[in-house]
Design a protein around this motif. Structure first.
Motif, PDB file in Angstrom:
ATOM      1  N   ILE A 130       0.837  -1.202   0.000  1.00  0.00           N
ATOM      2  CA  ILE A 130       0.000   0.000   0.000  1.00  0.00           C
ATOM      3  C   ILE A 130       0.874   1.255   0.000  1.00  0.00           C
ATOM      4  N   LEU A 131       1.911   1.250   0.832  1.00  0.00           N
ATOM      5  CA  LEU A 131       2.800   2.411   0.890  1.00  0.00           C
ATOM      6  C   LEU A 131       3.590   2.566  -0.407  1.00  0.00           C
ATOM      7  N   LEU A 132       4.107   1.463  -0.947  1.00  0.00           N
ATOM      8  CA  LEU A 132       4.905   1.528  -2.172  1.00  0.00           C
ATOM      9  C   LEU A 132       4.050   1.991  -3.359  1.00  0.00           C
ATOM     10  N   PHE A 133       2.831   1.481  -3.454  1.00  0.00           N
ATOM     11  CA  PHE A 133       1.941   1.879  -4.546  1.00  0.00           C
ATOM     12  C   PHE A 133       1.632   3.370  -4.464  1.00  0.00           C
ATOM     13  N   HIS A 134       1.366   3.859  -3.255  1.00  0.00           N
ATOM     14  CA  HIS A 134       1.050   5.280  -3.085  1.00  0.00           C
ATOM     15  C   HIS A 134       2.241   6.142  -3.497  1.00  0.00           C
TER      16      HIS A 134
END
Length: 343
Positions: free
Chosen positions: A123-127
Motif C-alpha cells: 500500500i505504501l509503495l503503490f502510493h
C-alpha cells in the motif's frame, strides 16, 4: 515550498433529497401532487467560512457532528465542489489547479479506505509510485514509516486482518509517503485507544516540526488543546470562535462553568445567583431538558458551591445537582451555542 491554507466566504449547499421513510410505502405519498416537480431540499453545510492558516501551523477545526468540518476538508482536498467562495493551498486555487494541489497535499479520511488485497508495505509503495517517488526512495521511506508507526512486524501481511487502530496508523503513514507540504486529518484519533492516540499525537508533532502544515478536524477537546496552535470552532457551517486554545478558553466569562439543577426556580432565583461574588453570567441552561437547570459562569468553581447551597436554602429551593467544569474549549462552545461539542 511551505504552503498555508486560505478560504474566503466558503459556502456549500447540498440539494440531495433525504432518504425515503421506511415501511409501508410512506416515501411515495398518496398520489397528491402527482406530476408536479418537487423543490429540492437545501441543506446548508457551510455558510461563509473564512480561514487563514499559516504555513507550518497545526490548525484545528473543532465542532460537533454535522458542523461542517468534513465538508470544509472535502472542498480543500478537491473532493467536494463548493457552492460559493474560494479556497487556496499556498498560491494555488483549489478548484482551478486541482492536479497541482493534489501533489502538495496528503489526506486521511475519517474512515480507513485501504485496499484489502494488498499488504501494508505494498500500500505504501503503490502510493509512493502514484506520486512519482523513485523506487529506491519509496522502499526506504516505506521502511521508515512502518517503523515509526510500529507496523514493521505486520508490513508484509494483508491489511484485512488489521485492527481499526492499525488501519488508521497505516492510513496516516500512506498519506505521508510522498512527503506532502499540507496534511489533512479528518478526526484522526476517533476510536483509537489511549496509547495509540498518544503515539499519533507524537508523530503529528514531529511532522509539523519539519515545517509541514497540518489541518485536523476533531470533536475531542483534549486533542485540540494538546495539538493545535490555533483552532476555529464551527457550528451550523459558521465560524463562531477563532484563536489559540488559551485565548479561546480565556474568552469564556469567568472561565468556570457551574451547571446547577434545582427542584424549582424562578426569575428571583436567577437574580440572587447573579449577586454571588465572582459570578459573571447566569442564565437558564438552554441545552437542558429540565426547566430547573441553570448555568453559572464564574471566576471560581468549588468555593462557590457552599454559597449557592446557602442561597438555595434561604430561598426554600432544593439544590439537586452541581457539575463544575474548569476553563475549557467545551465551556466556550456551551457558552456560544448552549450545546455540547459531542452532540
Amino acid at each position: 515550498m511551505l504552503a498555508g491554507i486560505r478560504t474566503r466566504d466558503l459556502r456549500k449547499i447540498y440539494t440531495s433529497p433525504p432518504p425515503l421513510a421506511s415501511g409501508g410505502g410512506f416515501g411515495f405519498g398518496s398520489g397528491r401532487g402527482k406530476g408536479k416537480k418537487q423543490p429540492k431540499p437545501q441543506i446548508v453545510a457551510l455558510d461563509g467560512i473564512s480561514l487563514d492558516i499559516l504555513p507550518g501551523e497545526i490548525f484545528g477545526l473543532l465542532g460537533p457532528n454535522g458542523a461542517g468540518k468534513s465538508t470544509t476538508l472535502g472542498i480543500l482536498t478537491t473532493r467536494v465542489r463548493p457552492t460559493g467562495g474560494q479556497a487556496w493551498i499556498g498560491e494555488l486555487d483549489v478548484w482551478r489547479e486541482q492536479v497541482a494541489v493534489k501533489r502538495l497535499i496528503g489526506v486521511v479520511a475519517q474512515r480507513p479506505n485501504l485496499d484489502f488485497a494488498l499488504t501494508a508495505r505494498e500500500i505504501l509503495l503503490f502510493h509512493g509510485a502514484y506520486f512519482g517517488v523513485d523506487s529506491h526512495q519509496r522502499a526506504e521511506r516505506a521502511d521508515v514509516l512502518l517503523d515509526r508507526f510500529k507496523l514493521r512486524d505486520r508490513g508484509d501481511q494483508m491489511v484485512r486482518g488489521f485492527s481499526g487502530g492499525m488501519m488508521q496508523r497505516l492510513s496516516i503513514a500512506r498519506a505521508m509517503m510522498h512527503d506532502p507540504q499540507v496534511l489533512f486529518l479528518d478526526e484522526p484519533s476517533a476510536g483509537l485507544d489511549p496509547q495509540t492516540r498518544l503515539l499519533l499525537w507524537e508523530i503529528i508533532r514531529e511532522y509539523n516540526h519539519s515545517g509541514k502544515t497540518i489541518l485536523l478536524t476533531t470533536h475531542n477537546m483534549e486533542e485540540a488543546d494538546a495539538l493545535c496552535q490555533r483552532l476555529a470552532i464551527i457550528d451550523h457551517g459558521r465560524n463562531i470562535a477563532l484563536g489559540t486554545p488559551g485565548e479561546l478558553k480565556a474568552s469564556v466569562p469567568g472561565g468556570y462553568l457551574l451547571r446547577l439543577r434545582f427542584g424549582s426556580h424562578s426569575p428571583e432565583l436567577l437574580q440572587r445567583l447573579q449577586t454571588l461574588t465572582g459570578a459573571r453570567e447566569v442564565r437558564a441552561n438552554p441545552d437542558s431538558k429540565n426547566d430547573n437547570s441553570i448555568d453559572v459562569y464564574a471566576d471560581r468553581g468549588g468555593p462557590l458551591v457552599s454559597e449557592i447551597a446557602n442561597l438555595a436554602s434561604s430561598a426554600n429551593v432544593e439544590l439537586c445537582d452541581v457539575h463544575i467544569s474548569e476553563p475549557s474549549l467545551e465551556n466556550l462552545f456551551l457558552h456560544h451555542t448552549g450545546r455540547s461539542l459531542r452532540d
